[in-house]
Scaffold this motif. Structure first.
Motif, PDB file in Angstrom:
ATOM      1  N   ARG A 138     -24.775 -15.431 -18.076  1.00 52.93           N
ATOM      2  CA  ARG A 138     -25.964 -14.939 -17.382  1.00 52.93           C
ATOM      3  C   ARG A 138     -27.100 -15.961 -17.412  1.00 52.93           C
ATOM      4  N   ALA A 139     -27.149 -16.778 -18.449  1.00 54.72           N
ATOM      5  CA  ALA A 139     -28.266 -17.712 -18.613  1.00 54.72           C
ATOM      6  C   ALA A 139     -28.060 -19.036 -17.899  1.00 54.72           C
ATOM      7  N   VAL A 140     -26.800 -19.428 -17.668  1.00 52.43           N
ATOM      8  CA  VAL A 140     -26.510 -20.720 -17.046  1.00 52.43           C
ATOM      9  C   VAL A 140     -25.612 -20.502 -15.837  1.00 52.43           C
ATOM     10  N   SER A 141     -26.082 -20.938 -14.675  1.00 55.27           N
ATOM     11  CA  SER A 141     -25.300 -20.774 -13.449  1.00 55.27           C
ATOM     12  C   SER A 141     -24.162 -21.780 -13.405  1.00 55.27           C
ATOM     13  N   PRO A 142     -23.070 -21.448 -12.719  1.00 53.49           N
ATOM     14  CA  PRO A 142     -21.979 -22.418 -12.551  1.00 53.49           C
ATOM     15  C   PRO A 142     -22.480 -23.650 -11.814  1.00 53.49           C
ATOM     16  N   VAL A 143     -21.916 -24.798 -12.162  1.00 58.04           N
ATOM     17  CA  VAL A 143     -22.291 -26.045 -11.497  1.00 58.04           C
ATOM     18  C   VAL A 143     -21.549 -26.135 -10.178  1.00 58.04           C
ATOM     19  N   GLU A 144     -22.293 -26.279  -9.094  1.00 59.92           N
ATOM     20  CA  GLU A 144     -21.675 -26.398  -7.774  1.00 59.92           C
ATOM     21  C   GLU A 144     -21.345 -27.854  -7.502  1.00 59.92           C
ATOM     22  N   ALA A 145     -20.132 -28.096  -7.000  1.00 62.94           N
ATOM     23  CA  ALA A 145     -19.745 -29.451  -6.629  1.00 62.94           C
ATOM     24  C   ALA A 145     -20.492 -29.868  -5.371  1.00 62.94           C
ATOM     25  N   GLN A 146     -21.065 -31.058  -5.393  1.00 63.31           N
ATOM     26  CA  GLN A 146     -21.790 -31.576  -4.244  1.00 63.31           C
ATOM     27  C   GLN A 146     -20.862 -32.479  -3.434  1.00 63.31           C
ATOM     28  N   PRO A 147     -20.686 -32.213  -2.135  1.00 56.89           N
ATOM     29  CA  PRO A 147     -19.783 -33.039  -1.339  1.00 56.89           C
ATOM     30  C   PRO A 147     -20.290 -34.469  -1.207  1.00 56.89           C
ATOM     31  N   VAL A 148     -19.386 -35.393  -1.182  1.00 58.32           N
ATOM     32  CA  VAL A 148     -19.720 -36.812  -1.030  1.00 58.32           C
ATOM     33  C   VAL A 148     -19.253 -37.246   0.348  1.00 58.32           C
ATOM     34  N   ARG A 149     -20.207 -37.743   1.176  1.00 63.53           N
ATOM     35  CA  ARG A 149     -19.852 -38.181   2.507  1.00 63.53           C
ATOM     36  C   ARG A 149     -19.030 -39.455   2.447  1.00 63.53           C
ATOM     37  N   GLN A 150     -18.041 -39.563   3.231  1.00 63.85           N
ATOM     38  CA  GLN A 150     -17.155 -40.730   3.250  1.00 63.85           C
ATOM     39  C   GLN A 150     -17.386 -41.513   4.533  1.00 63.85           C
ATOM     40  N   ASP A 176     -11.193 -46.149   1.106  1.00 61.24           N
ATOM     41  CA  ASP A 176     -10.030 -46.505   0.292  1.00 61.24           C
ATOM     42  C   ASP A 176     -10.308 -46.394  -1.198  1.00 61.24           C
ATOM     43  N   ASN A 177     -11.510 -45.922  -1.544  1.00 59.75           N
ATOM     44  CA  ASN A 177     -11.864 -45.761  -2.952  1.00 59.75           C
ATOM     45  C   ASN A 177     -12.671 -44.482  -3.096  1.00 59.75           C
ATOM     46  N   LEU A 178     -12.014 -43.367  -2.805  1.00 62.48           N
ATOM     47  CA  LEU A 178     -12.702 -42.080  -2.768  1.00 62.48           C
ATOM     48  C   LEU A 178     -13.240 -41.706  -4.139  1.00 62.48           C
ATOM     49  N   ALA A 179     -14.471 -41.225  -4.169  1.00 57.12           N
ATOM     50  CA  ALA A 179     -15.087 -40.800  -5.434  1.00 57.12           C
ATOM     51  C   ALA A 179     -14.916 -39.303  -5.596  1.00 57.12           C
ATOM     52  N   PRO A 180     -14.803 -38.831  -6.831  1.00 57.57           N
ATOM     53  CA  PRO A 180     -14.717 -37.390  -7.055  1.00 57.57           C
ATOM     54  C   PRO A 180     -16.033 -36.731  -6.708  1.00 57.57           C
ATOM     55  N   PRO A 181     -16.016 -35.442  -6.403  1.00 60.60           N
ATOM     56  CA  PRO A 181     -17.263 -34.737  -6.114  1.00 60.60           C
ATOM     57  C   PRO A 181     -18.245 -34.885  -7.262  1.00 60.60           C
ATOM     58  N   GLN A 182     -19.511 -35.100  -6.949  1.00 61.92           N
ATOM     59  CA  GLN A 182     -20.545 -35.255  -7.960  1.00 61.92           C
ATOM     60  C   GLN A 182     -21.073 -33.888  -8.361  1.00 61.92           C
ATOM     61  N   ARG A 183     -21.321 -33.713  -9.619  1.00 62.97           N
ATOM     62  CA  ARG A 183     -21.805 -32.434 -10.124  1.00 62.97           C
ATOM     63  C   ARG A 183     -23.256 -32.560 -10.552  1.00 62.97           C
ATOM     64  N   GLY A 184     -24.043 -31.558 -10.203  1.00 61.26           N
ATOM     65  CA  GLY A 184     -25.442 -31.569 -10.576  1.00 61.26           C
ATOM     66  C   GLY A 184     -25.650 -30.985 -11.953  1.00 61.26           C
ATOM     67  N   GLU A 185     -26.921 -31.020 -12.385  1.00 60.51           N
ATOM     68  CA  GLU A 185     -27.265 -30.427 -13.670  1.00 60.51           C
ATOM     69  C   GLU A 185     -27.143 -28.912 -13.585  1.00 60.51           C
ATOM     70  N   PRO A 186     -26.700 -28.257 -14.637  1.00 59.73           N
ATOM     71  CA  PRO A 186     -26.594 -26.794 -14.591  1.00 59.73           C
ATOM     72  C   PRO A 186     -27.960 -26.144 -14.414  1.00 59.73           C
ATOM     73  N   LYS A 187     -27.988 -25.101 -13.625  1.00 59.42           N
ATOM     74  CA  LYS A 187     -29.223 -24.380 -13.357  1.00 59.42           C
ATOM     75  C   LYS A 187     -29.342 -23.238 -14.360  1.00 59.42           C
ATOM     76  N   THR A 188     -30.464 -23.185 -15.049  1.00 58.12           N
ATOM     77  CA  THR A 188     -30.700 -22.106 -16.004  1.00 58.12           C
ATOM     78  C   THR A 188     -31.393 -20.945 -15.308  1.00 58.12           C
ATOM     79  N   ASN A 189     -31.117 -19.747 -15.769  1.00 54.99           N
ATOM     80  CA  ASN A 189     -31.643 -18.535 -15.152  1.00 54.99           C
ATOM     81  C   ASN A 189     -32.593 -17.804 -16.095  1.00 54.99           C
ATOM     82  N   LYS A 190     -33.421 -16.989 -15.505  1.00 55.89           N
ATOM     83  CA  LYS A 190     -34.239 -16.078 -16.288  1.00 55.89           C
ATOM     84  C   LYS A 190     -33.373 -14.910 -16.745  1.00 55.89           C
ATOM     85  N   VAL A 191     -33.467 -14.573 -18.007  1.00 58.06           N
ATOM     86  CA  VAL A 191     -32.711 -13.433 -18.520  1.00 58.06           C
ATOM     87  C   VAL A 191     -33.703 -12.417 -19.102  1.00 58.06           C
TER      88      VAL A 191
END
Length: 279
Positions: free
Chosen positions: A265-277, A12-27
């Motif tokens: 190219r240097a920073v990957s998109p942040v993937e939403a992490q599912p939250v178990r209910q 009854d108090n759903l939380a929004p998806p949690q986002r992780g730290e952005p992943k940096t890439n080798k360029v």
């Protein structure tokens, strides 16, 4: 309660998806080249709108130097002109938004881009602007410090006199060496904390401290490539200042668009992490 659901958010108090730290890439150097090509392509796609931001920045620079002449602050002209490109990343915010929309195939006009830029004052971009302008202020006043210490007996009645003292006296050469070294350190710091932080703040919901940390990580993980990119920016911007700042009409937009693509190219998109209910 099962182990899988222990500690989970109640239904009854759903939380929004949690986002992780952005992943940096080798360029690599190829990424810089590809980003430059994409940046030039964006400029050609919207040359008038892109040039507007370069023109605005150039006019501001001309007025800034004119004010220094009018106020009689002759000593500030060279450090101000050399340090002026330091605030370019903030000035390019509209260019980042243009590239973002072009990349997504979205149509846009003046109102959409200017509205997004105006909206940034309510987000973290304002704090990044403060960081940028603060470092620029430190840049100018560290020059004043070395001026007082090294050239304390010099008199600058006009701009020609200032140039003569700085370029044709031993004290002036010492001033140039020390000032250049101190300025290089400040430039490196500002480049490191802003190279991807500005487009990142426009692209996603994050705070300016996280954006700066991510930017520093990109530089730390790709020191050679980022050094090359910094050299390209510095050389291009300084050469653009020679024709009374007017070269910025073309170079600022291309570098701004390029920065967006290099950030992608240097920073990957942040993937939403599912939250178990809970059941």
């Amino acid at each position: 309660m099962t182990p899988e659901t222990a500690g989970s958010t109640p239904s009854d108090n759903l939380a929004p998806p949690q986002r992780g730290e952005p992943k940096t890439n080798k360029v690599a150097a190829a990424d810089v080249t590809a980003s430059l090509k994409a940046g030039f392509s964006d400029f050609r796609a919207r040359p008038v709108m892109s040039s507007f931001f370069g023109l605005f920045y150039a006019v501001f620079g001309i007025l800034f130097v004119w004010c220094l002449f009018w106020l009689g602050e002759i000593w500030m002209i060279i450090p101000a002109v050399v340090g002026f490109p330091l605030v370019a990343p903030f000035a390019a915010a509209g260019l980042y938004e243009m590239s973002r929309r072009l990349q997504r195939g979205e149509s846009f006009g003046w109102s959409e881009i200017l509205t997004v830029m105006a909206h940034q004052r309510k987000r973290e971009m304002g704090w990044m602007a403060f960081v940028t302008l603060f470092i620029f202020w430190v840049w100018v006043y560290q020059i004043r410090l070395w001026l007082a210490i090294i050239l304390q007996n010099a008199s600058f009645s006009d701009f020609d006199g200032f140039l003569n003292v700085v370029f044709f006296t031993p004290e002036g050469w010492t001033f140039l060496v020390v000032g250049t070294c101190a300025g290089a350190v400040l430039s490196a710091v500002l480049f490191s904390v802003t190279v991807v932080a500005m487009p990142m703040l426009l692209d996603r919901e994050t705070n300016f401290v996280s954006a700066m940390i991510t930017s520093v990580r990109v530089v730390r993980e790709n020191p050679v490539v980022m050094l090359v990119w910094a050299a390209i920016i510095s050389a291009t911007m300084l050469l653009s200042l020679v024709p009374a700042f007017l070269g910025l009409i073309f170079t600022l937009p291309i570098l701004g668009h390029t920065t967006w693509h290099l950030y992608q190219r240097a920073v990957s998109p942040v993937e939403a992490q599912p939250v178990r209910q809970s059941n």
